[in-house]
Design a protein around this motif. Structure first.
Motif, mmCIF file in Angstrom:
data_model
loop_
_atom_site.group_PDB
_atom_site.id
_atom_site.type_symbol
_atom_site.label_atom_id
_atom_site.label_comp_id
_atom_site.label_asym_id
_atom_site.label_seq_id
_atom_site.Cartn_x
_atom_site.Cartn_y
_atom_site.Cartn_z
ATOM 1 N N GLU A 170 0.849 -1.188 0.000
ATOM 2 C CA GLU A 170 0.000 0.000 0.000
ATOM 3 C C GLU A 170 0.888 1.243 0.000
ATOM 4 O O GLU A 170 1.976 1.237 0.590
ATOM 5 C CB GLU A 170 -0.915 0.020 1.224
ATOM 6 C CG GLU A 170 -1.928 -1.105 1.260
ATOM 7 C CD GLU A 170 -2.831 -1.058 2.482
ATOM 8 O OE1 GLU A 170 -2.667 -0.119 3.306
ATOM 9 O OE2 GLU A 170 -3.696 -1.947 2.623
ATOM 10 N N CYS A 171 0.422 2.277 -0.656
ATOM 11 C CA CYS A 171 1.164 3.535 -0.710
ATOM 12 C C CYS A 171 0.655 4.483 0.369
ATOM 13 O O CYS A 171 -0.557 4.631 0.558
ATOM 14 C CB CYS A 171 1.011 4.182 -2.091
ATOM 15 S SG CYS A 171 1.938 5.739 -2.272
ATOM 16 N N ASP A 221 -0.811 -2.393 11.649
ATOM 17 C CA ASP A 221 -2.176 -2.318 11.131
ATOM 18 C C ASP A 221 -2.289 -3.087 9.819
ATOM 19 O O ASP A 221 -3.254 -3.843 9.603
ATOM 20 C CB ASP A 221 -2.570 -0.857 10.934
ATOM 21 C CG ASP A 221 -3.952 -0.705 10.311
ATOM 22 O OD1 ASP A 221 -4.950 -0.906 11.030
ATOM 23 O OD2 ASP A 221 -4.031 -0.384 9.104
ATOM 24 N N LEU A 222 -1.306 -2.937 8.940
ATOM 25 C CA LEU A 222 -1.305 -3.668 7.671
ATOM 26 C C LEU A 222 -1.250 -5.172 7.919
ATOM 27 O O LEU A 222 -2.001 -5.949 7.304
ATOM 28 C CB LEU A 222 -0.114 -3.235 6.816
ATOM 29 C CG LEU A 222 0.031 -3.940 5.458
ATOM 30 C CD1 LEU A 222 -1.069 -3.499 4.504
ATOM 31 C CD2 LEU A 222 1.404 -3.662 4.840
ATOM 32 N N ALA A 223 -0.374 -5.591 8.837
ATOM 33 C CA ALA A 223 -0.246 -7.014 9.129
ATOM 34 C C ALA A 223 -1.543 -7.584 9.690
ATOM 35 O O ALA A 223 -1.976 -8.674 9.296
ATOM 36 C CB ALA A 223 0.908 -7.245 10.107
ATOM 37 N N CYS A 224 -2.184 -6.851 10.593
ATOM 38 C CA CYS A 224 -3.429 -7.350 11.198
ATOM 39 C C CYS A 224 -4.562 -7.409 10.180
ATOM 40 O O CYS A 224 -5.368 -8.351 10.180
ATOM 41 C CB CYS A 224 -3.814 -6.466 12.383
ATOM 42 S SG CYS A 224 -2.714 -6.625 13.809
ATOM 43 N N ALA A 246 7.825 12.547 1.004
ATOM 44 C CA ALA A 246 7.756 11.702 -0.187
ATOM 45 C C ALA A 246 6.877 10.492 0.082
ATOM 46 O O ALA A 246 6.924 9.904 1.168
ATOM 47 C CB ALA A 246 9.161 11.251 -0.593
ATOM 48 N N PRO A 247 6.029 10.084 -0.879
ATOM 49 C CA PRO A 247 5.248 8.859 -0.698
ATOM 50 C C PRO A 247 6.161 7.658 -0.453
ATOM 51 O O PRO A 247 7.286 7.595 -0.940
ATOM 52 C CB PRO A 247 4.498 8.728 -2.025
ATOM 53 C CG PRO A 247 4.470 10.115 -2.596
ATOM 54 C CD PRO A 247 5.757 10.747 -2.171
ATOM 55 N N PHE A 248 5.649 6.679 0.310
ATOM 56 C CA PHE A 248 6.394 5.450 0.565
ATOM 57 C C PHE A 248 5.429 4.289 0.611
ATOM 58 O O PHE A 248 4.210 4.468 0.689
ATOM 59 C CB PHE A 248 7.216 5.547 1.862
ATOM 60 C CG PHE A 248 6.390 5.738 3.116
ATOM 61 C CD1 PHE A 248 5.967 4.654 3.867
ATOM 62 C CD2 PHE A 248 6.067 7.018 3.564
ATOM 63 C CE1 PHE A 248 5.218 4.827 5.025
ATOM 64 C CE2 PHE A 248 5.326 7.199 4.729
ATOM 65 C CZ PHE A 248 4.898 6.099 5.466
ATOM 66 N N GLN A 249 5.973 3.078 0.535
ATOM 67 C CA GLN A 249 5.165 1.870 0.529
ATOM 68 C C GLN A 249 5.246 1.180 1.884
ATOM 69 O O GLN A 249 6.318 1.139 2.496
ATOM 70 C CB GLN A 249 5.648 0.903 -0.553
ATOM 71 C CG GLN A 249 5.612 1.447 -1.977
ATOM 72 C CD GLN A 249 4.199 1.699 -2.468
ATOM 73 O OE1 GLN A 249 3.867 2.796 -2.895
ATOM 74 N NE2 GLN A 249 3.368 0.661 -2.391
ATOM 75 N N ILE A 250 4.127 0.619 2.334
ATOM 76 C CA ILE A 250 4.140 -0.334 3.433
ATOM 77 C C ILE A 250 3.747 -1.676 2.835
ATOM 78 O O ILE A 250 2.785 -1.782 2.076
ATOM 79 C CB ILE A 250 3.211 0.080 4.585
ATOM 80 C CG1 ILE A 250 1.781 0.357 4.111
ATOM 81 C CG2 ILE A 250 3.769 1.297 5.306
ATOM 82 C CD1 ILE A 250 0.789 0.603 5.254
ATOM 83 N N GLU A 251 4.532 -2.720 3.174
ATOM 84 C CA GLU A 251 4.386 -3.999 2.498
ATOM 85 C C GLU A 251 4.463 -5.142 3.496
ATOM 86 O O GLU A 251 5.032 -4.991 4.590
ATOM 87 C CB GLU A 251 5.460 -4.152 1.419
ATOM 88 C CG GLU A 251 5.394 -3.048 0.372
ATOM 89 C CD GLU A 251 6.391 -3.183 -0.748
ATOM 90 O OE1 GLU A 251 6.076 -2.749 -1.877
ATOM 91 O OE2 GLU A 251 7.494 -3.731 -0.501
ATOM 92 N N ALA A 274 9.774 -4.932 10.445
ATOM 93 C CA ALA A 274 9.045 -5.419 11.614
ATOM 94 C C ALA A 274 8.636 -6.862 11.410
ATOM 95 O O ALA A 274 8.478 -7.332 10.276
ATOM 96 C CB ALA A 274 7.820 -4.553 11.893
ATOM 97 N N GLU A 275 8.464 -7.563 12.532
ATOM 98 C CA GLU A 275 7.912 -8.918 12.548
ATOM 99 C C GLU A 275 6.742 -8.933 13.514
ATOM 100 O O GLU A 275 6.851 -8.444 14.640
ATOM 101 C CB GLU A 275 8.944 -9.938 12.977
ATOM 102 C CG GLU A 275 10.085 -10.148 11.983
ATOM 103 C CD GLU A 275 10.986 -11.302 12.382
ATOM 104 O OE1 GLU A 275 10.643 -12.024 13.347
ATOM 105 O OE2 GLU A 275 12.022 -11.484 11.729
ATOM 106 N N VAL A 276 5.631 -9.492 13.081
ATOM 107 C CA VAL A 276 4.422 -9.608 13.908
ATOM 108 C C VAL A 276 4.077 -11.086 13.994
ATOM 109 O O VAL A 276 3.972 -11.761 12.964
ATOM 110 C CB VAL A 276 3.240 -8.817 13.307
ATOM 111 C CG1 VAL A 276 2.054 -8.848 14.263
ATOM 112 C CG2 VAL A 276 3.644 -7.375 13.000
ATOM 113 N N THR A 277 3.882 -11.585 15.211
ATOM 114 C CA THR A 277 3.424 -12.971 15.391
ATOM 115 C C THR A 277 1.952 -12.966 15.747
ATOM 116 O O THR A 277 1.445 -12.053 16.408
ATOM 117 C CB THR A 277 4.223 -13.710 16.477
ATOM 118 O OG1 THR A 277 3.978 -13.090 17.748
ATOM 119 C CG2 THR A 277 5.707 -13.693 16.159
ATOM 120 N N PHE A 278 1.255 -14.024 15.302
ATOM 121 C CA PHE A 278 -0.181 -14.151 15.520
ATOM 122 C C PHE A 278 -0.496 -15.488 16.208
ATOM 123 O O PHE A 278 0.284 -16.416 16.157
ATOM 124 C CB PHE A 278 -0.914 -14.067 14.192
ATOM 125 C CG PHE A 278 -0.829 -12.702 13.551
ATOM 126 C CD1 PHE A 278 -1.748 -11.711 13.852
ATOM 127 C CD2 PHE A 278 0.196 -12.409 12.656
ATOM 128 C CE1 PHE A 278 -1.665 -10.472 13.267
ATOM 129 C CE2 PHE A 278 0.277 -11.156 12.066
ATOM 130 C CZ PHE A 278 -0.666 -10.180 12.375
#
Length: 278
Positions: A170-171, A221-224, A246-251, A274-278
């Motif tokens: 997402e941008c 938030d993206l990961a969840c 400047a625009p950036f991406q979250i992936e 980042a690392e997210v565990t579920f």
């Protein structure tokens, strides 16, 4: 070199705070992220939005050059002028519920001095333990790094490149209003987020700096949203600044129970991982 015994004396210092997790700041955060403002008392607080609460309001005369509170109160008197949000680790025990009181206990865990390629560095790690109804809700280790002002002729650091493959991307397009609103919501006076002359001329950034905690908030938030599950743990690290609006991406991508998420600048450089565990 500063007197290391002085700053080491801060290890183990603690302070406590209480706050009512009012719904209004959370709704204002939703508006800041261009979302419908629908959170109400009784709802769970989204991950990392606890940074909107337990705010420390110091008198204007108690602020330093960068408009952060002067060091030497709860945080150690590190004699380096620049302060940055370096990263952290968070364990989510139970949802924080809006409309209820919560408490926070903060403790200085470590103070470590190092010599980096750009000069002296000092890393301070603070543990924040949050409780609600007497039960643990969240435990956070927050890494702060202090560093020297940049030399006028200092070469730009070699960027670390972000991963090239992602399952979702997402941008994010920063604006002055977004940065101003998040600074206001967190009572963060750091001038790098709203004073472009200071950000460029004093701290050596390309322009206004996107908040590190806001970047981490967007990543979890993206990961969840990607997994459709509440998180168990988060580990994140700032690698390079997002500056100049400047625009950036979250992936994100997945590896079993772990989501790997990152922020990528327009030049392909890794800004935060980042690392997210579920």
């Amino acid at each position: 070199m500063q007197d290391s015994a002085t700053v080491q004396d801060w290890i183990g210092r603690s302070e406590t705070a209480t706050d009512v997790l009012r719904a209004q700041p959370a709704r204002f955060m939703q508006a800041t992220l261009d979302r419908d403002s629908g959170l109400v008392d009784g709802d769970g607080l989204p991950p990392l939005w606890h940074w909107l609460y337990f705010l420390d309001a110091r008198r204007a005369s108690e602020l330093g050059r960068d408009a952060h509170p002067r060091k030497g109160g709860f945080l150690p008197p590190v004699d380096l002028p620049r302060r940055m949000w370096a990263g952290g680790r968070v364990r989510f025990h139970a949802p924080l519920i809006l409309g209820q009181e919560a408490s926070k206990r903060s403790t200085i865990l470590s103070v470590r001095e190092k010599q980096g390629r750009s000069g002296r560095l000092c890393f301070v790690t603070v543990e924040h333990a949050l409780f609600q109804n007497g039960e643990p809700a969240l435990t956070e280790e927050h890494d702060i790094v202090y560093r020297e002002d940049p030399a006028p002729d200092a070469p730009l650091p070699t960027p670390v490149m972000a991963p090239v493959e992602a399952e979702i991307s997402e941008c994010v397009t920063p604006t002055e209003v977004m940065l101003f609103r998040y600074s206001a919501l967190t009572f963060n006076g750091h001038r790098i987020h709203y004073d472009v002359d200071y950000a460029r001329g004093v701290e050596g950034y390309e322009g206004l700096v996107f908040h590190g905690p806001l970047t981490a908030t967007l990543l979890i938030d993206l990961a969840c949203r990607h997994r459709g599950l509440p998180p168990k743990t988060l580990s994140y690290r700032g690698v390079a600044p997002l500056a100049g609006l400047a625009p950036f991406q979250i992936e994100a991508t997945t590896e079993g129970e772990v989501s790997l998420v990152w922020a990528k600048r327009q030049d392909g450089a890794l800004a935060m991982s980042a690392e997210v565990t579920f």
